[in-house]
Structure formats: C-alpha cells, structure tokens
Design a protein around this motif. Structure first.
Motif, PDB file in Angstrom:
ATOM      1  N   LYS A  16     -25.086  -4.100 -36.716  1.00 29.16           N
ATOM      2  CA  LYS A  16     -24.134  -4.999 -36.127  1.00 29.16           C
ATOM      3  C   LYS A  16     -22.967  -5.082 -37.266  1.00 29.16           C
ATOM      4  O   LYS A  16     -23.091  -5.118 -38.658  1.00 29.16           O
ATOM      5  N   VAL A  17     -21.552  -4.810 -36.593  1.00 29.86           N
ATOM      6  CA  VAL A  17     -20.555  -5.045 -37.329  1.00 29.86           C
ATOM      7  C   VAL A  17     -19.732  -6.606 -37.214  1.00 29.86           C
ATOM      8  O   VAL A  17     -19.350  -6.773 -36.225  1.00 29.86           O
ATOM      9  N   VAL A  18     -19.541  -7.068 -38.237  1.00 30.67           N
ATOM     10  CA  VAL A  18     -19.128  -8.540 -38.167  1.00 30.67           C
ATOM     11  C   VAL A  18     -17.773  -8.444 -38.990  1.00 30.67           C
ATOM     12  O   VAL A  18     -17.748  -8.455 -40.121  1.00 30.67           O
ATOM     13  N   THR A  19     -16.572  -9.032 -38.176  1.00 26.61           N
ATOM     14  CA  THR A  19     -15.419  -9.492 -39.025  1.00 26.61           C
ATOM     15  C   THR A  19     -15.223 -10.928 -39.211  1.00 26.61           C
ATOM     16  O   THR A  19     -15.326 -11.499 -38.334  1.00 26.61           O
ATOM     17  N   LEU A  20     -15.266 -11.234 -40.455  1.00 27.56           N
ATOM     18  CA  LEU A  20     -15.336 -12.360 -40.903  1.00 27.56           C
ATOM     19  C   LEU A  20     -13.723 -12.958 -41.162  1.00 27.56           C
ATOM     20  O   LEU A  20     -13.209 -12.476 -42.301  1.00 27.56           O
ATOM     21  N   ARG A  21     -13.236 -13.841 -40.544  1.00 30.86           N
ATOM     22  CA  ARG A  21     -11.827 -14.447 -40.734  1.00 30.86           C
ATOM     23  C   ARG A  21     -11.826 -15.877 -41.347  1.00 30.86           C
ATOM     24  O   ARG A  21     -12.336 -16.733 -40.501  1.00 30.86           O
ATOM     25  N   ILE A  22     -11.200 -16.112 -42.431  1.00 35.20           N
ATOM     26  CA  ILE A  22     -11.278 -17.445 -42.888  1.00 35.20           C
ATOM     27  C   ILE A  22      -9.923 -17.877 -42.688  1.00 35.20           C
ATOM     28  O   ILE A  22      -8.805 -17.358 -43.275  1.00 35.20           O
ATOM     29  N   THR A  23      -9.797 -19.000 -42.325  1.00 40.08           N
ATOM     30  CA  THR A  23      -8.666 -19.799 -42.034  1.00 40.08           C
ATOM     31  C   THR A  23      -8.562 -20.961 -43.118  1.00 40.08           C
ATOM     32  O   THR A  23      -9.556 -21.507 -43.196  1.00 40.08           O
ATOM     33  N   THR A  72      -7.681 -14.753 -43.344  1.00 43.25           N
ATOM     34  CA  THR A  72      -7.813 -13.780 -43.946  1.00 43.25           C
ATOM     35  C   THR A  72      -9.167 -12.983 -43.491  1.00 43.25           C
ATOM     36  O   THR A  72     -10.286 -13.656 -43.460  1.00 43.25           O
ATOM     37  N   PRO A  73      -9.003 -11.785 -42.844  1.00 37.63           N
ATOM     38  CA  PRO A  73      -7.939 -11.024 -42.917  1.00 37.63           C
ATOM     39  C   PRO A  73      -7.097 -11.497 -41.560  1.00 37.63           C
ATOM     40  O   PRO A  73      -7.599 -12.206 -40.916  1.00 37.63           O
ATOM     41  N   GLY A 125       4.730 -12.112 -40.574  1.00 34.27           N
ATOM     42  CA  GLY A 125       3.820 -12.480 -39.351  1.00 34.27           C
ATOM     43  C   GLY A 125       2.463 -12.028 -39.610  1.00 34.27           C
ATOM     44  O   GLY A 125       1.695 -11.865 -38.793  1.00 34.27           O
ATOM     45  N   THR A 126       2.008 -11.509 -40.652  1.00 33.54           N
ATOM     46  CA  THR A 126       0.906 -10.950 -40.865  1.00 33.54           C
ATOM     47  C   THR A 126      -0.151 -11.560 -42.014  1.00 33.54           C
ATOM     48  O   THR A 126      -1.167 -11.633 -41.608  1.00 33.54           O
ATOM     49  N   THR A 127       0.508 -12.428 -42.900  1.00 31.20           N
ATOM     50  CA  THR A 127      -0.403 -13.112 -44.007  1.00 31.20           C
ATOM     51  C   THR A 127      -0.226 -14.612 -43.902  1.00 31.20           C
ATOM     52  O   THR A 127      -1.355 -15.238 -44.148  1.00 31.20           O
ATOM     53  N   LYS A 128       0.753 -15.210 -43.621  1.00 32.65           N
ATOM     54  CA  LYS A 128       0.972 -16.692 -43.641  1.00 32.65           C
ATOM     55  C   LYS A 128       2.181 -17.190 -42.802  1.00 32.65           C
ATOM     56  O   LYS A 128       3.022 -16.491 -42.724  1.00 32.65           O
ATOM     57  N   ASN A 129       1.810 -18.275 -42.601  1.00 33.06           N
ATOM     58  CA  ASN A 129       3.080 -19.258 -42.073  1.00 33.06           C
ATOM     59  C   ASN A 129       3.054 -20.411 -42.682  1.00 33.06           C
ATOM     60  O   ASN A 129       2.064 -21.027 -42.897  1.00 33.06           O
ATOM     61  N   ALA A 130       4.348 -20.526 -43.164  1.00 36.56           N
ATOM     62  CA  ALA A 130       4.445 -22.011 -43.787  1.00 36.56           C
ATOM     63  C   ALA A 130       5.759 -22.884 -43.372  1.00 36.56           C
ATOM     64  O   ALA A 130       6.701 -22.503 -42.758  1.00 36.56           O
TER      65      ALA A 130
END
Length: 483
Positions: free
Chosen positions: A124-131, A153-154, A181-186
């Motif tokens: 099983k391949v799991v992509t964990l994205r942290i907000t 992230t990511p 538009g890829t890493t953050k919006n502030a």
C-alpha cells in the motif's frame, strides 16, 4: 506533479516485490493524529511481516514474523515519545494501519506499507499531506504587519486556497500572496481588530475541502473594540469615555484629545471640555486609560481620541460622544399641553424612540406608566397623572443606546386655575378697600359732630340762644306751609 524521488521510491518498491499495489492520499492538520491505512483480508493462520517506510527517511516501523519490532532512527520511541504505533489488536482483522500522533510538517510525504504473508506480498502506498496555518506573530500589536500563511506539505497539484475568518469569507485588503502556487498562500495585512478571531484555510482539491485553523489575537485597545464607536450621554449627566488596552498591556505616554474636523476631513486636536478628567481611579488597572466627563454639556459632543505607545507602536482609538436632551414647547393651538421632543446630536444609529412616565410615591417607590412610541410626545399640563418624570429611551439595532429624562413640576398643572383665582381675589380686595374707606369717612364725620357738640356744651347761655333761634326758625317754616 509528484517529486521524482517519490516516484522512484514507489516504482522500485513495486518492481522488487511484484506485489499488488494501491495508492492512497491522507490529509491531516498539524497537531492532530493521522491514520495511514493498510488493510487487507484476514491472513490466517500465519503471522505476517510488516514494514512501514517513508520515501525520504527509510524505515519507519517494522515487525518480523517472530514478533520483534524495530523503529527507524528518527522514529525511535526515545526520540518521538512514541508518536507512532501499529495497533496489534487489529492485526487479526487484516488492519495494519499506522497511527502518527501530533503530526508535524516534516511528517508529510510518501509512505509504503509492505505486508508479507508466506509467498504473498501486499503493498500500500500512502501520501500523507499535512495542512497547517501559521501566523508571523500570534499576538501582533495594533498597526504592525502580520502575515497568515497556509501550507500543505507536500502541496497537492492543482489545489486552490480560500480563507474564512470566524466562519465568514475573508476578503483581504492587500490581496493573497502565493509562492508559485505550490507551497503556500499568505494574507498580509496591518494588524487591526478585524483580524482577531479564528482563521481557517480551506484547500479545494479534487472535489474535497482540506481545512486547517489558527487563532489570532491583536494587542491594543479592546474596549471600545472598533473606531468611531458612539457613546451616548444626557445633558447634565456624567459619562465615561472607555479606553481599555489588552490585559497586561501598559501603554506609555497615554494621551486624550478632542478632535475637530480639519482640512480634507482630517481631524485635528481641539480643546478638551472643562469637566473632562483623565485621572485614574485607585481600583483601575494600568491597562485601563478611560476618562470621564463629570457634567456633560451640549457643546461637549464630538469625536475624542485615546492613544498610547505599545512596544514602540502608537496605538489609537477614536470614539464619538453623542449628547441627548429633551426640548419642550407649547403649541399655540393647545396652550394646556406641552410637547416633548427627544433630540440627539447624532441620531444615525437610532432606530426607535419610546417615552415612559415615571412616578415616585412618598416612600420613594418607583412606578412606570404606559409606554408611548415616537420621537415626540404631547403631555397635558393640567392633568394630575402627568406630573413627575418623563424618560425618552432610544434604541439601535442591537438594543437600547441610552435615555434622557425631563421633569414636569406638580404645580404646573394649576397654572390655568391660578390666573382665574387671581382675578377673583383682585375684585374682592377692591370691594373691601371701598367699604373700608366709606366706614372711615362715616367714623370721621361722627367724630367731628361729637367734637362740635362737646364745644357747645361748655357754654350754657350760648346753648340757650342757639336753641331759641332754632325753635323760631322751625316756627316760621311751619307758618309758611300753612299760608
């Protein structure tokens, strides 16, 4: 797109194992628990070997068929305080999910779960994205620069970000900045009271909404909470102009000013009222810089400003004093009544007026009569029921704003009768005076006759002569009548 190393990691794992592979995405907010699923049909009767690994750090956790467990160097219980676990109680059901407590930004990435059961391998391949929502300063000072950023992230490709503040859509004044538009919006703003509250970053991705929140508090004047707040007071009453800073915040060089309209609508300082007092009460906290007016006059209305220096930043709050009074007039066509009008120097926030008649008995007990609506009320001055206190209450959309009172004296109702009584009393006095004068004249005449007779009685011979002459005169008059 997925980073190259993640792609290579998945492909190598798949080719080396020739296993059945499934890719899953999991989203978790920083600080929460993330569950990376790894489920398959129950594997009886053998105990499988389990390996959890991460693309950029290698082994996370593994368990051999013998039951021995191992952790990766950065996932060791001594380092992570047992942030990860794989509940053994669920193994019999084929559930080998990995639980990560208190997830951090660096936990985001691609994980793989490898289950070996005999000659069968499940992958099983799991992509964990942290907000995560982060604030440049959790308690910024009013007027300073503050930035609220949203990270995943990511970062999920093709995702878009929108903001809510206290569950309402937020429209930034300076726009939203993005790093490619890829890493953050502030959101970058000047710290004001409107930024205080719960910020939520909503990431729209593949029809899903990913959320992360953070609380923001702005240090400065907390009461009143916004500029141009209106403070209402009646003419002749005392009023407090509030200026309370955040708890524990002690402003240096606090100053109060009364503002007057200046050129191009820029306010300039004016003279404070004579009854103005900014002296602090003994019970007040250093953060309370409120001021007071002991007796409000109609000329005291207008805008006031409280200011102080906090950490080198000048913090100010403007407010407006609105003065209320009751104007009394007597209509020409109804002289027995009085019209009371509730007047305010600024009625822009007033939505309703009501009049209440208040009476007090000999014991001081207060009673309230019926309520009348409207800005004006007509009161009969000769009615016993209308004497006493009349109060005008004025309301805004959030409730009562203030009140002002007017007293009708008890004797004012007799003014009409008093004029009639005066005319009757005047006539009676004139009559009595005339009778007294007549009486005095009669007494004077009687006294005069008495004195004359008294003088005659002193000479008897003269009295005989006078008597004889009087008798002769009467005899002659009788003879004339007969002839």
């Amino acid at each position: 797109m997925m980073p190259l190393e993640y792609f290579i990691f998945v492909m190598i794992t798949f080719l080396l194992t020739a296993a059945q592979c499934e890719e899953i995405e999991v989203f978790a907010e920083a600080g929460s628990q993330a569950v990376l699923p790894c489920k398959c049909s129950p594997l009886y009767p053998y105990i499988p070997a389990i390996l959890w690994s991460k693309a950029d750090t290698g082994t996370v956790w593994r368990k051999q068929r013998s039951g021995l467990q191992f952790w990766g160097s950065i996932w060791s219980p001594k380092v992570t305080q047992r942030r990860i676990k794989c509940p053994h109680s669920k193994f019999e059901k084929g559930d080998f999910s990995l639980h990560i407590n208190n997830v951090r930004e660096e936990d985001g990435g691609v994980y793989s779960c490898r289950v070996e059961h005999g000659d069968r391998v499940i992958l099983k391949v799991v992509t964990l994205r942290i907000t995560q929502v982060s604030v440049s300063s959790l308690v910024p000072v009013w007027g300073s620069d503050v930035s609220i950023s949203c990270k995943v992230t990511p970062w999920p490709p093709g995702a878009s970000v929108r903001w809510t503040l206290n569950n309402s859509p937020f429209v930034p004044q300076t726009g939203i900045a993005s790093n490619g538009g890829t890493t953050k919006n502030a959101v970058s703003e000047k710290a004001t009271a409107r930024l205080t509250g719960n910020w939520t970053c909503v990431v729209d991705y593949k029809g899903k909404e990913l959320r992360a929140s953070a609380a923001l508090t702005v240090k400065g004047v907390i009461h009143p909470s916004k500029d141009d707040t209106k403070v209402y007071a009646a003419v002749g009453s005392a009023v407090t102009l509030p200026c309370v800073f955040s708890p524990g915040l002690i402003p240096s060089n606090p100053v109060w000013e009364k503002l007057r309209p200046g050129f191009l609508f820029k306010p300039t300082p004016g003279r404070l009222p004579s009854s103005f007092s900014s002296s602090k009460l003994f019970s007040q906290l250093p953060s309370d810089q409120s001021a007071s007016l002991k007796e409000v006059g109609l000329e005291d209305e207008g805008r006031y400003r409280c200011s102080g220096s906090i950490e080198g930043q000048q913090v100010t709050r403007n407010m407006q004093l609105v003065v209320a009074k009751i104007h009394s007039s007597v209509p020409s066509q109804a002289k027995g009544s009085e019209t009371l009008t509730c007047q305010l120097t600024d009625s822009s926030e007033v939505t309703d007026y009501e009049w209440v008649h208040v009476e007090y008995d000999l014991n001081g007990t207060r009673s309230v009569g019926s309520i009348q609506k409207g800005k004006t009320v007509s009161v009969s001055k000769v009615s016993e029921e209308n004497h006493g206190e009349w109060a005008c209450r004025f309301y805004g959309k959030d409730g009562i704003l203030g009140n002002v009172t007017y007293h009708i004296q008890r004797m004012s109702r007799l003014s009409g009768q008093k004029s009639v009584g005066v005319s009757h009393n005047t006539a009676a006095m004139v009559g009595l005076s005339f009778l007294l004068i007549v009486l005095l004249l009669v007494l004077a005449q009687m006294y005069k006759n008495h004195q004359r007779r008294k003088r005659i009685f002193q000479y008897p011979a003269l009295e005989t002569i006078v008597h004889t002459v009087s008798n002769e005169r009467e005899e002659r008059e009788r003879n004339k009548v007969k002839n």
